[in-house]
Design an enzyme around this catalytic site. Sequence first.
Site, short mmCIF file in Angstrom:
data_model
loop_
_atom_site.label_atom_id
_atom_site.label_comp_id
_atom_site.label_asym_id
_atom_site.label_seq_id
_atom_site.Cartn_x
_atom_site.Cartn_y
_atom_site.Cartn_z
CB CYS A 1 -0.94 0.08 1.18
SG CYS A 1 -2.38 -0.96 1.02
NE ARG B 1 4.67 1.40 -0.04
CZ ARG B 1 5.65 1.35 0.86
NH1 ARG B 1 6.88 1.63 0.49
NH2 ARG B 1 5.41 1.06 2.11
CD1 TRP C 1 -0.73 -6.67 -2.86
CD2 TRP C 1 -0.84 -6.96 -0.63
NE1 TRP C 1 -0.55 -8.00 -2.59
CE2 TRP C 1 -0.62 -8.22 -1.23
CE3 TRP C 1 -0.96 -6.90 0.75
CZ2 TRP C 1 -0.50 -9.39 -0.51
CZ3 TRP C 1 -0.83 -8.07 1.49
CH2 TRP C 1 -0.60 -9.30 0.85
CG ASN D 1 1.50 0.67 4.38
OD1 ASN D 1 2.67 0.95 4.46
ND2 ASN D 1 1.11 -0.56 4.19
N GLY D 2 -1.12 -0.82 6.28
CA GLY D 2 -0.94 -1.66 7.46
C GLY D 2 -2.21 -2.40 7.82
CD GLU E 1 15.50 -15.61 -6.45
OE1 GLU E 1 14.79 -15.92 -5.48
OE2 GLU E 1 15.37 -14.56 -7.09
CE LYS F 1 12.59 -13.60 -8.67
NZ LYS F 1 13.14 -12.88 -7.58
CD GLU G 1 8.81 -13.52 -6.92
OE1 GLU G 1 8.73 -12.90 -5.86
OE2 GLU G 1 9.83 -13.47 -7.65
CG HIS H 1 15.34 -38.87 -1.08
ND1 HIS H 1 15.49 -40.10 -0.47
CD2 HIS H 1 16.58 -38.42 -1.35
CE1 HIS H 1 16.77 -40.37 -0.35
NE2 HIS H 1 17.46 -39.37 -0.88
CE LYS I 1 11.17 -4.27 -5.38
NZ LYS I 1 11.47 -5.65 -5.67
N1 HGA Z 1 -5.57 -3.13 5.59
C1 HGA Z 1 -5.75 -2.14 4.59
C2 HGA Z 1 -4.40 -1.65 4.06
C3 HGA Z 1 -3.67 -2.76 3.38
C4 HGA Z 1 -2.17 -2.62 3.33
O1 HGA Z 1 -1.53 -1.81 3.96
N2 HGA Z 1 -1.54 -3.50 2.54
O2 HGA Z 1 -0.17 -3.49 2.50
C5 HGA Z 1 -6.59 -2.69 3.45
O3 HGA Z 1 -6.80 -3.90 3.31
O4 HGA Z 1 -7.08 -1.87 2.67
#
Ligand code: HGA
Length: 606
Positions: free
Chosen positions: A2, A27, A74, A98-99, A478, A482, A485, A501, A601
């Site tokens: 985010c 992000r 995100w 963000n969080g 790795e 990659k 991803e 195995h 990221k």
């Molecule tokens: N929890 C909030 C913000 C998401 C976030 O920081 N993602 O890295 C949401 O879901 O919108």
Amino acid sequence: MCGIVGILGRHQVAPILIEALKRLEYRGYDSAGIATLDDGHLVRRRSVGKLVNLSDLLVRDPVRGESGIGHTRWATHGRPNETNAHPHQAGSVAVVHNGIIENFRELRAELEATGTGFETETDTEIIAQLCNRELKAGRSPVEAARATLARLRGAFALCFLFDGERDLLIAARRGSPLAIGYGEGEMYVGSDALALGPMTHRICYLEEGDHAILTRTSAEIFDADGQRVERPIADIPQENFHAEKGRFRHFMAKEIHEQPSVIAQSLQRYLGSDLRLSEFEERLDFTACERIVLVACGTANYACHVAKYWFETLARMNVEIEIASEFRYREPPVGPETLGIFVSQSGETADTLAALRYVRAHGGRIVSVINVETSTIARESDVALPILAGPEIGVASTKAFTCQLLVLAMLAITAGRQRGKLDAAECTRLAEALSGVPGLIAQALALEEDVAETAKSVARARDVLFLGRGPMFPLALEGALKLKEISYIHAEGYASGELKHGPIALVDQEVPVVVLAPYGPLFEKSLSNMEEVIARSGEIVLLSDANGLAMSGGKAAHTLELPSVEALTGPIVYAIPLQLLAYHCAIQKGTDVDQPRNLAKSVTVE
Ligand code: HGA
């Protein structure tokens, strides 16, 4: 994860918010939104998907105003749809976040019990609703924001914008990074300095628990105890802000091709003309620790796996490798004899940071290997070693991985020297080998056309196996990561000797097996593993050098001839064809290389 931005400007803010969000889109790209004060009143525009959808919406339905906040999401709580997109608004406050608010369920129940209706499935809306309740109770915006912050648990960075308050932004940091940018009669907030680069180079980072009251001409910062504090304002060097694709189609391609120069830059910083690692020798003491714990997540964790081989062989030290998200809750024994080495591109990885704090709290010493020098992990380390890769925008890490390997290799040499396991001549020989790495990478990059050809066949597969021995085993992990991803092809990395195995049961003519086998003492064993695959109709992609390919007797379906390498340089050089293979498979499949689905990221959430 985010990206958040806030601007108190002197010009129409919407296009400037969009520019800043573009630089934060790495992000998260589930949705994007802005809120501005149009004629003093809060207006929002939000759109699901990438930022371009929001810019298109703003063309059709513009907003005015010189103050605003913006967000690129995100999702952690609630689907990626328009309703759940930030900014969230309740009454006369809008907020970007963000969080994760860990106690949002109980707070939501509390507010619902007194009749508050919620529009979204997010944890974030609780912040706006709490703040609005305080405003309705007659508190000022600053008091309301403070009262709200006091109720929140979890990790977050926030920015509040209030209806009717044209010269006020409130920003807060607990767990997730947040920078304040100082302009000429303007003030900015951003998840990182990169977002603010085009507007200002004068940046200050909020510390854990800080909140800031911003006007166009002032930034008052308060610490976790509510005391007014000064935080240093740094002039961030211009080169830290360059994030353009140049002649490349994708950031990832650009970053892959930058590797000779960024590795050379890192060598120039750390390796003297006398081939000594003086800075490492002065700042580190490997004689004082009994045990090294290497902690990281994702690609950085695989760099740690490679480093384990180096520390064991060059310094004869006991090394444990830890996945940060497991380590932080396992309560492992740690004491002053422990040296924790924490590896993170962003320096903000939430799990790695929590693991670092655990080691610090138990008396261990902290060394970090980071790309962002101003990051929280760097600031909380005894010794922070920047890898000097420059901004990495592609979500799949490439140049940061090889630069992390280089710094870890130099650490292992330093440890070997300090512990008397390597003499001066051997250190010089190893340093010489490292100084040849940019040239070796350039040779590996020259294979791109061959890799692209090989990718045409690998991209058709549903599953791919990667095999390696010794330090090539983590490279197999790795390579598989990659590929997963960015091309969404299922892939697994195994130690070659593990094939029999279990995983060999998967092998048939539909499953390509990528074998990483530079010529050396274990080469014949890798050849035997290759034969086992061929006997079961598996299609081999062999990455080796001229000697290895000559010995393989033409049995591999595809071969890529790399320069000859040694145990110290091999993993860095072999990373290149693996990155190129994933990249060209993604191109074949038409996926979104720089912004693969579900990923983002700078993982600032748990
Ligand atoms: N929890 C909030 C913000 C998401 C976030 O920081 N993602 O890295 C949401 O879901 O919108």
